[in-house]
Write an enzyme that holds these catalytic residues in place. Structure first.
Site, PDB file in Angstrom:
ATOM      1  N   ASP A 332     -37.683  25.509 -12.452  1.00  0.00           N
ATOM      2  CA  ASP A 332     -37.193  24.507 -13.393  1.00  0.00           C
ATOM      3  C   ASP A 332     -35.716  24.746 -13.611  1.00  0.00           C
ATOM      4  O   ASP A 332     -35.233  25.847 -13.385  1.00  0.00           O
ATOM      5  CB  ASP A 332     -37.872  24.677 -14.750  1.00  0.00           C
ATOM      6  CG  ASP A 332     -39.297  24.188 -14.736  1.00  0.00           C
ATOM      7  OD1 ASP A 332     -39.644  23.472 -13.794  1.00  0.00           O
ATOM      8  OD2 ASP A 332     -40.043  24.536 -15.662  1.00  0.00           O
ATOM      9  N   ASP A 641     -43.636  24.580 -17.503  1.00  0.00           N
ATOM     10  CA  ASP A 641     -43.817  24.793 -18.935  1.00  0.00           C
ATOM     11  C   ASP A 641     -44.728  23.763 -19.584  1.00  0.00           C
ATOM     12  O   ASP A 641     -45.382  24.044 -20.562  1.00  0.00           O
ATOM     13  CB  ASP A 641     -42.454  24.837 -19.637  1.00  0.00           C
ATOM     14  CG  ASP A 641     -41.545  23.688 -19.217  1.00  0.00           C
ATOM     15  OD1 ASP A 641     -42.089  22.650 -18.785  1.00  0.00           O
ATOM     16  OD2 ASP A 641     -40.322  23.820 -19.307  1.00  0.00           O
ATOM     17  N   ASP A 645     -47.935  20.609 -15.967  1.00  0.00           N
ATOM     18  CA  ASP A 645     -47.528  21.517 -14.894  1.00  0.00           C
ATOM     19  C   ASP A 645     -48.688  22.412 -14.467  1.00  0.00           C
ATOM     20  O   ASP A 645     -48.615  23.074 -13.429  1.00  0.00           O
ATOM     21  CB  ASP A 645     -46.373  22.418 -15.349  1.00  0.00           C
ATOM     22  CG  ASP A 645     -45.049  21.670 -15.406  1.00  0.00           C
ATOM     23  OD1 ASP A 645     -44.954  20.639 -14.719  1.00  0.00           O
ATOM     24  OD2 ASP A 645     -44.141  22.103 -16.119  1.00  0.00           O
TER      25      ASP A 645
HETATM   26  P1  ATP Z   1     -36.226  20.805 -16.221  1.00  0.00           P
HETATM   27  O1  ATP Z   1     -37.286  20.301 -15.316  1.00  0.00           O
HETATM   28  O2  ATP Z   1     -34.934  21.052 -15.578  1.00  0.00           O
HETATM   29  O3  ATP Z   1     -36.662  21.905 -17.120  1.00  0.00           O
HETATM   30  P2  ATP Z   1     -36.873  19.060 -18.171  1.00  0.00           P
HETATM   31  O4  ATP Z   1     -38.264  19.217 -17.733  1.00  0.00           O
HETATM   32  O5  ATP Z   1     -36.449  19.617 -19.477  1.00  0.00           O
HETATM   33  O6  ATP Z   1     -35.883  19.560 -17.120  1.00  0.00           O
HETATM   34  P3  ATP Z   1     -37.335  16.612 -19.138  1.00  0.00           P
HETATM   35  O7  ATP Z   1     -37.495  17.289 -20.428  1.00  0.00           O
HETATM   36  O8  ATP Z   1     -38.505  16.040 -18.433  1.00  0.00           O
HETATM   37  O9  ATP Z   1     -36.589  17.536 -18.158  1.00  0.00           O
HETATM   38  O10 ATP Z   1     -36.235  15.518 -19.367  1.00  0.00           O
HETATM   39  C1  ATP Z   1     -36.033  14.529 -18.416  1.00  0.00           C
HETATM   40  C2  ATP Z   1     -35.103  13.486 -19.015  1.00  0.00           C
HETATM   41  O11 ATP Z   1     -35.709  12.939 -20.183  1.00  0.00           O
HETATM   42  C3  ATP Z   1     -33.756  14.023 -19.455  1.00  0.00           C
HETATM   43  O12 ATP Z   1     -32.834  13.935 -18.427  1.00  0.00           O
HETATM   44  C4  ATP Z   1     -33.387  13.133 -20.610  1.00  0.00           C
HETATM   45  O13 ATP Z   1     -32.738  11.983 -20.141  1.00  0.00           O
HETATM   46  C5  ATP Z   1     -34.732  12.715 -21.188  1.00  0.00           C
HETATM   47  N1  ATP Z   1     -35.098  13.517 -22.353  1.00  0.00           N
HETATM   48  C6  ATP Z   1     -35.189  14.845 -22.439  1.00  0.00           C
HETATM   49  N2  ATP Z   1     -35.558  15.244 -23.652  1.00  0.00           N
HETATM   50  C7  ATP Z   1     -35.719  14.133 -24.384  1.00  0.00           C
HETATM   51  C8  ATP Z   1     -36.120  13.881 -25.734  1.00  0.00           C
HETATM   52  N3  ATP Z   1     -36.423  14.846 -26.583  1.00  0.00           N
HETATM   53  N4  ATP Z   1     -36.171  12.608 -26.138  1.00  0.00           N
HETATM   54  C9  ATP Z   1     -35.874  11.608 -25.292  1.00  0.00           C
HETATM   55  N5  ATP Z   1     -35.519  11.786 -24.030  1.00  0.00           N
HETATM   56  C10 ATP Z   1     -35.412  13.027 -23.561  1.00  0.00           C
END
Ligand code: ATP
Length: 902
Positions: A332, A641, A645
């Site tokens: 990740d 996480d 997953d």
């Molecule tokens: P990684 O896989 O690198 O850990 P991640 O799993 O944290 O990233 P996500 O959390 O799925 O990625 O976020 C994907 C997208 O969703 C982000 O690029 C953002 O645009 C949007 N996003 C993330 N967090 C939020 C939130 N709390 N509320 C609304 N949109 C969000």
């Protein structure tokens, strides 16, 4: 603790009545009250399974073929009138059983202590704040919050439930998740139909729930059906099982050989029965690697403990072995490769870009437009769209920022949302007051599949307002217009906004879009209802700096022949920019999730050979990536996480969950948990995994030649009708006492310098490689030559056989000691300052072995028991010289092998 009384039918009561009975409130208990209740009710923990009683543990030690053989030998020896020999055999057996018990206990305690590090946490309202606590501290009356991926921490009656679905299979066996609500249900409802209740230990698969705790610990349904805490899981791995199996085969073969030997000596050559019998027993004892399985288990346990000290907690023991074979790590991005400390840096509005100053969560930093600071108090006039964005960012948000005594700000919740709160405060808003003025009436929680979140709030004039925030593609597709510079809506210029989002991403920023809509009061908030017609307010660009230690760890992995690919929910452009910053290849190739969707298996297999970054990836893409990589012959470690997953973590060769931001569901599916969510920790774990395997191999390579050398000596003696150079009880002594003391050191061996500079170990490579077998054969021959050589010299010099045997035993142990220094570096030279100096443990073991040998040689009672005799000091130099000779020969062999390989 309270006496258990039959629980009331909480599921039949209205929610507020349950709150009243529990003397609680919608915002939970005070910390003081919770503590008082904890004293009365006891911790929220299932009772531990009772420990295995001592007699069973002792009995388990005797469930070992060799011990049984020895007991039989002792009985026969008594029958033949040799009481002393029998007593010595029994004493050595007892000593060995004790060592076994202590080692086993040590290994189990180490593993249990490590599992305890994974104790579940819970979100609970205390003193009016939502805080995270140890789930064991929950009490009846506590108000807890759960969301997708959490385990329900106690039995609760729901007070609020938003699209809440729970997998209750642990309790009811029903594998389809059940929807939950707050309405009371019939008194007669079965456990699985009590929709108003949540039960401890079940898994939230979707939505959000808030509930009041009605039962904890053994009074939960899980406790009532007699579910106990598992203290220890498996304590073995395929390799150790394989070695134990090998040990059993060797034992059987050796027993057959010993029987043949007895038949040959007594029947064919007509030797005395007692002598031949003792020679046969001696052979059995000499050839069977009795200490091996126990030391291998201890080596594994020590490795696991060492990983835990480096913040990698092994949940499934076989993972320790597999780690050394890993060829690809799918990692990740957010929080693992980056710090997950988000800061909003830019806001894009229809009227232009606003820069945000400051770092961290502290609300200090100006908002600049064209280099001029904007005054928060004047925003409503100067930049109404910015004020609206700040308001939406604070309302459509579950995080909380609390100032600490040290002048810092502590975040509880998601860092992305924390950064938005800070942004709102920099714009002059007070999130707490705002949330009070516009209470939330509905929510669609953030889901990584949809990549957006929405909330509805009352707007003062009786209407509602909906705020939506999420990934730009997801939000822009739902917007028909945008907020213009003066705060009035203008038609949406999709191309311009997409270009703006892309430009932000190219700087490595995570981009979020904020949109809004007026909402008729009472209209349900659903994903269909916000499908279109929203008004875009603006974009926020957030940075999340790479972890410096991850950059180092990535380089280590590269040297160790491990490919790292990044899998992230972020935009392709953001992901590629971060990958470049991390040094994941000069021009990392990136692929977006929708492209994966369009590919068939063959195309995906081709893609995984070249692509380093998978962006906008959803959990189901991770699973396909794991499969494609495995089909390419890779051994895959995959991090994760989220609740979704779990399948990818299970499918991976080593599933790795995040301890901090990971859900309980992910941890449950993983073989290993990183308590600090850090990629560098994963790289360390790989290093430790390789070290553990090295150490296992060193233990095997150390112990087997001892058996080999002894057996060869005995066989030669019997076949050629010579006297035994080492008596059977003396062999017992060497194998079960001196050798074990020395071999234990190898369980603690530190990592060799080149561990992360070698390629991964092929998964099918046997423990006994050609090299190991050769080394075992060579050292066995050296040992046999040494034993026979000194024994004959002593006889030729006119000494008693007892003295010659004592010399042979001391020489064997001396050769073992020098061999220990050699085997600590299987292939690298041992004649280095570090190698010669050893470690405190090595020196302690050598001292112990010397002390034991001194007792064996000079203590009168030992002389009586083992038939040893005090050795004149000069002879000891002969023993030492034999040891040095072994070391020299092996150093020469290593040098030749190294030259050959070059
Ligand atoms: P990684 O896989 O690198 O850990 P991640 O799993 O944290 O990233 P996500 O959390 O799925 O990625 O976020 C994907 C997208 O969703 C982000 O690029 C953002 O645009 C949007 N996003 C993330 N967090 C939020 C939130 N709390 N509320 C609304 N949109 C969000």
């Amino acid at each position: 603790m309270d006496k258990p009384s039959p629980p009331p039918d909480w599921h039949t009561l209205p929610a507020d009545e349950v709150l009243a009975v529990q003397k609680s409130q919608p915002r939970g208990l005070s910390a003081a009250e919770a503590e008082a209740r904890l004293g009365r009710h006891g911790p929220n923990r299932l009772a531990e399974a009772p420990p295995v009683p001592l007699w069973r543990r002792v009995a388990r030690q005797f469930n070992n073929l060799l011990i049984l053989v020895l007991l039989a030998a002792a009985a026969i020896t008594v029958g033949l009138g040799h009481g002393l020999d029998a007593a010595v055999i029994l004493a050595v057996v007892l000593l060995n059983v004790t060592i076994g018990l202590v080692q086993e206990g040590k290994a189990e305690r180490a593993l249990a202590a490590i599992r305890a590090l994974l104790d579940p946490r819970a979100q609970v309202w205390r003193d009016g704040h939502l805080v995270e606590t140890d789930a064991a501290h929950l009490v009846p009356g506590d108000v807890v919050q759960v969301s997708a991926g959490d385990r329900v921490p106690a039995d609760v009656r729901w007070l609020r439930a938003h699209e809440l679905r729970i997998d209750e299979s642990a309790l009811t066996g029903e594998s389809v998740p059940v929807g939950k609500g707050v309405e009371p249900v019939d008194a007669g409802a079965e456990l699985g139909d009590r929709r108003s209740m949540g039960y401890a230990g079940t898994l939230v698969t979707a939505g959000l729930g808030v509930g009041v705790v009605v039962a904890t610990g053994m009074r939960t349904e899980m406790g009532r059906i007699g579910h106990l805490l598992q203290s220890v899981g498996e304590t073995t791995t395929p390799l150790v099982r394989q070695m134990a199996q090998m040990g059993r085969w060797i034992t059987l073969a050796v027993l057959a050989a010993a029987a043949l030997l007895f038949g040959y000596g007594w029947g064919v050559r007509g030797l005395p029965a007692m002598d031949t019998f003792m020679a046969a027993v001696g052979l059995a004892v000499a050839a069977i690697p009795e200490g091996l399985p126990a030391i291998l288990s201890v080596t594994l346990a020590i490795g696991v403990q060492r990983m835990a000290q480096r913040r990698a907690i092994v949940r499934q023991l076989p993972a320790v072995e597999t780690l050394g074979c890993v060829t690809v790590i799918g990692s990740d991005k957010t929080g693992t490769l980056t710090r997950n400390e988000m800061t909003a840096q830019t806001v894009v509005l229809a009227g232009g870009v606003v820069q945000v100053e400051g770092s961290g969560y502290a609300p200090q930093g100006a908002l600049l437009r064209d280099g001029t600071p904007l005054q928060p108090a004047e925003l409503w006039r100067e930049a109404p769209a910015l004020l609206a964005l700040a308001e939406g960012a604070a309302l459509c948000n579950d995080a909380e920022l609390v100032p600490t005594d040290e002048g810092d700000w502590r975040l509880s919740g998601d860092p992305t949302e924390g950064a938005l709160l800070t942004l709102a405060m920099k714009a002059g808003l007070e999130p707490a007051r705002l949330r009070e003025e516009h209470p939330r009436v509905a929510v669609l929680p953030f889901e990584s599949e949809r990549r957006l979140m929405a909330t509805a709030h009352t707007d003062g004039d009786g209407t509602w307002r909906v705020w939506v925030k999420g990934a730009p593609e997801a939000v822009l597709a739902r917007c028909a217009q945008a907020l213009g510079p003066d705060g009035a809506p203008v038609p949406l210029d999709g191309a311009w906004w997409h270009a703006q989002a892309e430009a932000q991403a190219a700087e490595g920023r995570r981009v979020l879009a904020v949109a809004t809509a007026a909402w008729p009061a009472g209209q349900p908030l659903t994903h269909e209802a916000i499908e279109r017609g929203l008004t875009l307010v603006g974009l926020v660009g957030l940075i999340d700096p790479p972890r410096p230690e991850a950059v180092v760890a990535l380089e280590q992995c590269r040297q160790a022949g491990i490919r790292v690919i990044m899998i992230t929910g972020d935009h392709v452009v953001t992901a590629r920019a971060i990958a470049t910053q991390l040094g994941l290849g000069a021009q990392p190739r990136a692929l977006a999730g929708h492209a994966i969707e369009a590919m068939d298996e063959a195309a995906l297999r081709r893609a995984v050979r070249e692509v380093d970054v998978f962006a906008r990836a959803a959990p189901q893409h991770k699973l396909r990536l794991v499969r494609a990589l495995q089909a390419e012959g890779h051994v895959v470690a995959m991090t994760g996480d989220g609740v979704n997953d779990a399948p990818a973590l299970k499918a991976a060769d080593v599933g790795v969950a995040m301890g901090h931001k990971g859900t309980e569901a992910a941890k449950q599916a993983a073989a290993m948990v990183l308590t600090d969510d850090n990629f560098a920790t994963l790289a360390h774990a790989v290093e430790e995994g390789r070290t553990v395997y090295d150490n296992l191999r060193k233990v095997v390579t150390f112990l087997l030649p001892i058996n080999g050398g002894e057996s060869i000596s005995l066989l030669i003696a019997v076949l050629f009708g010579l006297a035994l150079p080492i008596a059977p009880v003396q062999i017992l002594w060497v194998n079960m006492v001196s050798s074990i003391a020395l071999a234990m050191v190898l369980a603690f061996e530190p990592t060799e310098a080149d561990v992360m500079r070698r390629p991964p170990r092929p998964p099918r490579e046997p423990m006994l490689t050609g090299f190991v077998l050769w080394r075992v054969a060579l050292v066995s021959a050296l040992f046999a030559a040494g034993i026979f050589g000194v024994y004959q010299r002593a006889l030729e010099a006119g000494h008693e056989p007892a003295l010659a045997q004592t010399l042979a035993v001391n020489t064997l142990v001396a050769m073992e000691i020098f061999y220990l220094f050699s085997v600590r570096y299987l292939k690298a030279p041992s004649f280095t300052w570090v190698g010669v100096r050893g470690t405190p443990r090595v020196l302690a073991a050598v001292a112990a072995a010397c002390a034991l040998q001194a007792a064996f040689t000079y203590a009168p009672f030992m002389n009586a028991w083992f038939g040893s005799a005090p050795l004149p000091l000069p002879w000891l130099t002969v023993s030492a010289a034999a040891g040095v000779a072994v070391l020299l020969v092996l150093e020469l062999e290593k040098a030749l092998l190294r030259r050959h390989r070059r």
